[in-house]
Design a protein around this motif. Sequence first.
Motif, mmCIF file in Angstrom:
data_model
loop_
_atom_site.group_PDB
_atom_site.id
_atom_site.type_symbol
_atom_site.label_atom_id
_atom_site.label_comp_id
_atom_site.label_asym_id
_atom_site.label_seq_id
_atom_site.Cartn_x
_atom_site.Cartn_y
_atom_site.Cartn_z
ATOM 1 N N VAL A 72 0.694 -0.940 0.118
ATOM 2 C CA VAL A 72 0.394 0.065 -0.111
ATOM 3 C C VAL A 72 1.242 1.343 -0.027
ATOM 4 C CG1 VAL A 72 -1.898 -1.195 0.622
ATOM 5 C CG2 VAL A 72 -0.375 0.187 2.526
ATOM 6 N N ASP A 73 0.204 2.253 -0.482
ATOM 7 C CA ASP A 73 1.075 3.602 -0.481
ATOM 8 C C ASP A 73 0.871 4.406 1.214
ATOM 9 O OD1 ASP A 73 -1.786 4.401 -0.371
ATOM 10 O OD2 ASP A 73 -1.339 5.810 -2.420
ATOM 11 N N ALA A 74 1.633 5.213 0.923
ATOM 12 C CA ALA A 74 1.074 5.992 2.348
ATOM 13 C C ALA A 74 -0.163 6.088 3.304
ATOM 14 C CB ALA A 74 2.669 7.284 2.418
ATOM 15 N N ASP A 75 -0.468 6.673 1.743
ATOM 16 C CA ASP A 75 -2.210 6.960 2.647
ATOM 17 C C ASP A 75 -3.264 5.697 3.086
ATOM 18 O OD1 ASP A 75 -1.781 9.473 2.823
ATOM 19 O OD2 ASP A 75 -2.465 9.743 0.258
ATOM 20 N N ASN A 87 -0.243 -3.388 -4.763
ATOM 21 C CA ASN A 87 -1.189 -4.939 -5.552
ATOM 22 C C ASN A 87 -1.008 -5.017 -4.157
ATOM 23 O OD1 ASN A 87 0.500 -7.554 -5.916
ATOM 24 N ND2 ASN A 87 0.649 -6.438 -8.205
ATOM 25 N N PRO A 88 -2.418 -5.985 -4.458
ATOM 26 C CA PRO A 88 -2.311 -7.120 -3.045
ATOM 27 C C PRO A 88 -1.277 -7.853 -3.162
ATOM 28 C CG PRO A 88 -3.575 -7.532 -5.601
ATOM 29 C CD PRO A 88 -2.734 -6.440 -5.196
ATOM 30 N N SER A 89 -0.456 -8.225 -4.017
ATOM 31 C CA SER A 89 0.390 -8.831 -3.635
ATOM 32 C C SER A 89 1.534 -8.924 -3.391
ATOM 33 C CB SER A 89 0.626 -10.425 -3.276
ATOM 34 O OG SER A 89 1.115 -11.619 -3.843
ATOM 35 N N PHE A 90 2.630 -8.754 -2.202
ATOM 36 C CA PHE A 90 3.532 -8.302 -2.351
ATOM 37 C C PHE A 90 4.878 -9.065 -2.740
ATOM 38 C CE2 PHE A 90 7.574 -8.955 0.128
ATOM 39 C CZ PHE A 90 8.356 -7.937 -0.241
ATOM 40 N N ARG A 91 4.652 -10.808 -3.681
ATOM 41 C CA ARG A 91 5.260 -11.464 -3.813
ATOM 42 C C ARG A 91 5.400 -11.615 -5.293
ATOM 43 N NH1 ARG A 91 2.542 -16.434 0.607
ATOM 44 N NH2 ARG A 91 3.821 -15.513 2.240
#
Length: 317
Positions: free
Chosen positions: A131-134, A139-143
Amino acid sequence: MARTDILLATYNGETYLPALIASIEAQRDRDYRVLVRDDGSRDGTLTLIDAWRRRDSERVLVLEADQPAGGAAANFARLMAVAEAPYVLFADQDDVWHPDKVGTTVAALMRAEAELGRETPVLAFCDLAVVDADGAVINPSFRHFQGMDAVAGAAFNRLLTENVVTGCAMGINRSACRIGCNVPAESLMHDWWLALVCAGLGKIITMPECLIDYRQHGNNAVGAKAWSAADAIRDKIRSGRFRANQQRFLAWMDRLYAQAAALERLHGAQLPPAQARTLAAFRSLPQQSFLVRRMRMIRHGFRLSGVIRTIGFYLRA
């Protein structure tokens, strides 16, 4: 004693810390204690922590920091040294936990212990939403965002060259904490070190669930970066600085070898034969010729996530 110790290492985190605190307080599994250690914050972090401690003194314990640890890895190592619960989770000050993070992670660790025994060091780690700063989802998956193979990448041979375990996404059992809390100076990060210890001496569980919002705000200790093969190739073509890049790469390899040497020094005698042979093969790479080194890398599966990354790794190592 609580079933789970949540370790929180803080430093100048007042901007996003309230959201993390609220998400920990909202956990469905409430059988936890939070151990907090601040590393010399100069903003309002300590005020927020003290208010949390006064509001929930039975669950929140603030450790006295006699001197700065000098970074997140050392700060977490000091927290691990005083953790006492059967299960230990790690919290970064700028993330948001989903309500089932504690319960789902602990359940995975308990299932592994039921199979392997409590004396086996176990680590379980989940996926994360980037997620961004807010807090808006990137993207729903870091992987997926990182192009990371978090299942195959959690094998011992793969972890010698690349870390797929994110600290704030992981939990460990008491055995892993006891064995891995001695984080040496050669380790590249506490999560990488714990992953190597557990993959070498016990078990790593790659959980499919996404249980955390991994906030990206420009000041992350590590952070996430989108990756694609096309971008990687284009950047190499445009950079025009092969020699400087190669020097940085070789310096990184030296750090990998130093971390492996520390693992051998501290835990080599306890490694099973297969892992001991793999570690010895990796440590021997710098002494081998160009051809033999690459043959050993291929034979033992020393590689990175993705074909393009691995080809680049084999060409440069």
